[in-house]
Write an enzyme that holds these catalytic residues in place. Structure first.
Site, PDB file in Angstrom:
ATOM      1  N   GLU A  94       0.797  -1.230   0.000  1.00 14.03           N
ATOM      2  CA  GLU A  94       0.000   0.000   0.000  1.00 14.03           C
ATOM      3  C   GLU A  94       0.829   1.278   0.000  1.00 14.03           C
ATOM      4  OE1 GLU A  94      -2.332   1.083   3.342  1.00 14.03           O
ATOM      5  OE2 GLU A  94      -0.564   1.371   4.584  1.00 14.03           O
ATOM      6  N   ASN A 112      -5.408   1.238   3.829  1.00 11.18           N
ATOM      7  CA  ASN A 112      -6.024   2.560   3.730  1.00 11.18           C
ATOM      8  C   ASN A 112      -5.404   3.436   2.638  1.00 11.18           C
ATOM      9  OD1 ASN A 112      -3.917   2.260   5.816  1.00 11.18           O
ATOM     10  ND2 ASN A 112      -4.062   4.482   5.999  1.00 11.18           N
ATOM     11  N   HIS A 113      -4.179   3.103   2.176  1.00  5.85           N
ATOM     12  CA  HIS A 113      -3.531   3.909   1.127  1.00  5.85           C
ATOM     13  C   HIS A 113      -3.750   3.356  -0.279  1.00  5.85           C
ATOM     14  CE1 HIS A 113      -1.467   6.864   3.620  1.00  5.85           C
ATOM     15  NE2 HIS A 113      -1.139   5.891   4.461  1.00  5.85           N
TER      16      HIS A 113
HETATM   17 FE   LIG Z   1       1.316   1.313   5.540  1.00  6.45          FE
HETATM   18 FE   LIG Z   2      -1.964   1.528   6.270  1.00  9.62          FE
END
Ligand SMILES: [Fe+2]
Ligand SMILES: [Fe+2]
Length: 306
Positions: free
Chosen positions: A75, A103-104
């Protein structure tokens, strides 16, 4: 009885002698290997140093540890923010089989149309329904299949669908040792409590719950009573003379001044490859071994023996 130590190989990881040390491996006999699935999971790859570490060490580890599958959380591969089609290809060329994220995942917008074309790149399975891409991958391994599931936590992170309920749904669809020889969960989460809770929730139903996102390896690798291997965080593949992989000066200043400063940049020193070796038993799909892997850079090296 497991026959082993058939052959020993000695390889210099660093041909230039820089931070060099000798790796010694021994190999299992093919008849014994067929009863096991050997998996390497690497934590968040941060920028070019992290990518270089994976590219340099993954082929050697695959041979030396008789790996059947390499899963890498990518990520942060593109300058610390997301990943691209080109970088996915570089990982595959290095022998990586499946890429997980967190999340990225959407930081590089080009991945959005690409992810539907590449089933080996996962985004968390508990993203809202209709999100592009897949959250799990049934990957072929020597005539069998290994299920890789990517989930994301909700404590101190964006509100997503319930990862516990999503995992339950998936495990209703795929049964360990029946539908998949092994089941690996990358739980990308901030809170150690949430990670450990998911590990116990899945105990006996998956081969391993391995954490990512925190960018620091934890020392709690263990096999739970039900047979599921667990480690709160694999740690990042990145430069550890940094603040979680980013240059330390602006990162420290941000805490000191409480003001937005210059845009964070990846720390460019030699990365430590941080990962986890998982060995599962083909009869049950449960874990028989979990060991940390650390190579290169600043962290104390750790290499499992075969
Ligand atoms: Fe990360
Ligand atoms: Fe992360």
């Amino acid at each position: 009885m497991v026959a082993h130590l058939l052959r020993r190989a000695t390889e210099e990881l660093h041909a230039d002698g820089r931070a060099g040390f000798t790796l010694q491996f021994s190999f299992l006999a093919p008849t014994d290997r067929s009863r096991l699935v050997n998996i390497l999971f690497c934590g968040d790859v941060v920028g070019r140093p992290g990518r270089e570490a994976v590219k340099r060490h993954a082929p050697t580890l695959r041979r030396g540890l008789a790996l059947d599958l390499i899963v890498v959380n990518a990520e942060n591969a593109a300058a610390g923010r997301g990943l691209t089609e080109r970088l996915c290809g570089e990982f595959y060329d290095a022998g990586v089989d499946v890429l997980t994220t967190g999340n990225h995942v959407w930081d590089q917008r080009e991945i959005i149309p690409y992810i539907d074309r590449d089933p080996r790149v996962l985004r968390p399975a508990n993203f809202p329904k209709g999100t592009p891409g897949a959250g799990w991958r049934l990957h072929p391994v020597n005539g069998r299949s290994v299920l890789v599931i990517n989930l994301m936590g909700r404590l101190f992170m964006d509100a997503l669908d319930d990862p516990f309920a999503r995992l339950d749904e998936l495990l209703g669809q795929f049964r360990l040792s029946i539908d998949a020889a092994a089941i690996l969960v990358d739980f990308h989460a901030e809170a150690s409590s949430e990670k450990m809770a998911l590990g116990h929730f899945a105990d006996g139903r998956v081969s391993a719950v391995l954490g990512s996102h925190c960018h620091v390896p934890t020392a709690d690798n263990q096999i739970f009573p039900g047979g599921t291997a667990y480690q709160t965080d694999a740690g990042m593949c990145g430069d550890y003379d940094s603040v979680i992989g980013m240059q330390k000066r602006p990162a420290v200043l941000r805490f000191v001044t409480k003001m937005p400063g210059e845009r964070p940049q990846v720390a460019e020193g030699e990365a430590t490859l941080c990962g986890i070796l998982l060995e599962t038993d083909d009869n049950t799909g449960l874990a028989s071994r979990i060991e940390p892997v650390r190579i290169g850079g600043r962290l104390t090296p750790c290499l499992p023996r075969r």
